[in-house]
Design an enzyme around this catalytic site. Structure first.
Site, PDB file in Angstrom:
ATOM      1  CG  ASP A  93      -1.809   1.163   1.343  1.00  0.00           C
ATOM      2  OD1 ASP A  93      -1.596   2.147   0.597  1.00  0.00           O
ATOM      3  OD2 ASP A  93      -2.739   1.123   2.176  1.00  0.00           O
TER       4      ASP A  93
ATOM      5  CB  THR B  78      -4.381   7.675  -1.891  1.00  0.00           C
ATOM      6  OG1 THR B  78      -3.061   8.093  -1.548  1.00  0.00           O
ATOM      7  CG2 THR B  78      -4.984   6.917  -0.729  1.00  0.00           C
TER       8      THR B  78
HETATM    9  C1  PLP Z   1      -4.394   7.422   3.278  1.00  0.00           C
HETATM   10  C2  PLP Z   1      -4.189   5.959   3.301  1.00  0.00           C
HETATM   11  C3  PLP Z   1      -5.191   5.064   2.898  1.00  0.00           C
HETATM   12  C4  PLP Z   1      -6.632   5.437   2.688  1.00  0.00           C
HETATM   13  O1  PLP Z   1      -6.944   6.384   1.852  1.00  0.00           O
HETATM   14  P1  PLP Z   1      -8.379   7.110   1.868  1.00  0.00           P
HETATM   15  O2  PLP Z   1      -8.342   7.733   0.541  1.00  0.00           O
HETATM   16  O3  PLP Z   1      -8.342   8.052   3.006  1.00  0.00           O
HETATM   17  O4  PLP Z   1      -9.423   6.091   2.000  1.00  0.00           O
HETATM   18  C5  PLP Z   1      -4.881   3.722   2.842  1.00  0.00           C
HETATM   19  N1  PLP Z   1      -3.664   3.282   3.175  1.00  0.00           N
HETATM   20  C6  PLP Z   1      -2.686   4.099   3.601  1.00  0.00           C
HETATM   21  C7  PLP Z   1      -1.373   3.538   3.969  1.00  0.00           C
HETATM   22  C8  PLP Z   1      -2.922   5.464   3.682  1.00  0.00           C
HETATM   23  O5  PLP Z   1      -1.960   6.266   4.129  1.00  0.00           O
END
Ligand code: PLP
Length: 447
Positions: free
Chosen positions: A197, A223
């Protein structure tokens, strides 16, 4: 600007203007925020928001999608090229839905998954207990060591014991570069999918300022609105390695997003993502991403010089975690972040590794440089920002979080009242407001 809103809805217009003023006159230090480009915002406000296009290019449930198909394919092709992956889905509404789709694609309800514990920097959607991802799947969190680095020994031990289907690599508050190779070794050993992620570091990866997980992970989620500097949105990528492990993985991901979790994609958002990806492919963006990290290192150095303790004693990416326990004792993150807010700097209270208090009364503050770097600030400016942060924290340095939980709300309310009138904080606010005039937001001109 916003003239039509002004004429039609004065009350709402007022709030947008106030927010614009806040974004312009203050220093944005929240590491997950950024200022996107005027072209991206134009796409977000375009007529594309009128269309329904459930399905995928060439396979839609509604008619009239020939132009939408072109836009979505453009975004996909750009993402594939930029991140060097085989398959991309650009439809997730945001990062959290993108992650949920990964679960749906790789796990059955009740399967075991592993992610970094939230108080140690992990994200809610990596199996933290209040998230649906921990209610529908069996979550076994891993942790960081005392120095804040991921405890791979523990991760390996837990993985061998619990045999997860899916392991997450990624975080929201981790000042180190990720060692994706180590994650992959452990995932391979137990036969798990490895999902990286990269929500926070996507822009750095594209710029060559952070290692890419693509050679190691099966799936990559991100994101589009953090360091990548696009509109709010999410993407899921499937790598060569992912397709080798599971030749159906791309279809599984697509099916998980639609019809598994979502209905119609947000086509205006897809178009804005396509624009952001084009911007991110330029040498200018590479320089931007590298400057984010240089700025973070310069800011960390300035903070240390000004007497602030940092988790990891610095940073390897865009993000810095202040350990404020040496100043306020345990639980003083809120004093730091609220004092900064009065002084015109936005950050957030955050837990630190081995948090001595609690996630609601954490002992640290999290901040980062992506937004300030977009405004054109460099190392020299970071020196100054570090001084302002340290001065703000010291201005309220005598506050101590009560050990009795029942006393805390009233104490914090008294603290807030005092901070709002604190002369030092108000003086800093003035300095920052005048400083910010030299660094307009994208699309604004110098005043
Ligand atoms: C910001 C973030 C998300 C989620 O993103 P949203 O757009 O706020 O749903 C998921 N994983 C990580 C590691 C993040 O920093």
């Amino acid at each position: 600007m916003y003239d039509r809103i002004k004429n039609q809805d004065a009350e709402l217009y007022r709030s947008i203007l106030d927010e614009k003023k806040r974004q312009t006159e203050g220093l944005e230090l929240i590491p997950s925020e950024n200022y996107t480009s005027p072209a991206v915002m134009e796409a977000m406000g375009s007529i594309l928001t009128n269309k329904y296009s459930e399905g995928y290019a060439g396979r839609r449930y509604y008619n009239g999608n020939e132009h939408i198909d072109h836009i979505e394919l453009l975004a996909i092709e750009r993402a594939k090229k930029l991140f060097r992956v085989k398959h991309v889905n650009v439809q997730p509404y945001s990062g959290s839905p993108a992650n949920l789709a990964v679960y749906l694609a790789t796990c059955a309800p009740g399967d075991t998954i592993m992610g970094l514990a939230l108080p140690e920097g992990g994200h809610l959607t990596h199996g933290w207990k209040v998230s649906a991802t921990a209610m529908f799947y069996k979550s076994v969190p891993y942790h960081v060591r005392a120095d804040g680095r991921i405890d791979f020994e523990e991760l390996r031990k837990l993985a061998r014991e619990h045999k997860p289907k899916l392991i997450w690599a990624g975080a929201t508050a981790y000042p180190y570069a990720y060692d994706y190779k180590k994650f992959a070794e452990i995932a391979d050993e137990v036969g798990a999918y490895l999902a990286a992620d990269i929500a926070h570091v996507a822009g750095l990866i594209v710029a060559g300022a952070h290692p890419s997980p693509v050679p190691h992970a099966h799936i990559v989620t991100t994101t589009t609105h953090k360091t990548l500097r696009g509109p709010r949105g999410g993407m899921i990528m499937v790598t060569d390695r992912g397709l080798k492990k599971d030749p159906d993985l791309a279809q599984k991901v697509d099916k998980a997003v639609f019809p598994g979790l979502q209905g119609g994609p947000h086509d205006h958002q897809t178009a804005a993502i396509a624009i952001a990806l084009k911007e991110a492919a330029t040498p200018k963006f590479s320089a931007y991403g590298k400057q984010i990290v240089k700025n973070a290192k310069a800011l960390a150095a300035s903070l240390k010089k000004n007497g602030i303790t940092l988790v990891a004693d610095g940073t390897e990416n865009h993000l810095i975690l202040l350990d404020l326990a040496p100043i306020f004792g345990p639980g003083g993150g809120v004093f730091g972040s609220d004092a900064m807010e009065v002084a015109g700097m936005t950050a957030n209270k955050n837990t630190i590794p081995k948090e001595p208090m609690s996630p609601f009364y954490p002992s640290g503050v999290r901040l980062g440089t992506p937004a300030l770097t977009t405004r054109g600030m460099k190392e020299r400016e970071m020196q100054k920002v570090g001084e302002w942060i340290a001065r703000s924290i010291r201005a309220v340095g005598s506050y101590r979080m009560p050990s009795d939980v029942k006393e805390r709300a009233a104490y914090i309310a008294r603290f807030k009242k005092g901070a709002a009138r604190n002369e030092e904080l108000l003086a800093i606010r003035k300095e920052i407001r005048s400083f910010c005039k030299k660094y307009p937001l994208p699309g604004d001109t110098k005043r």
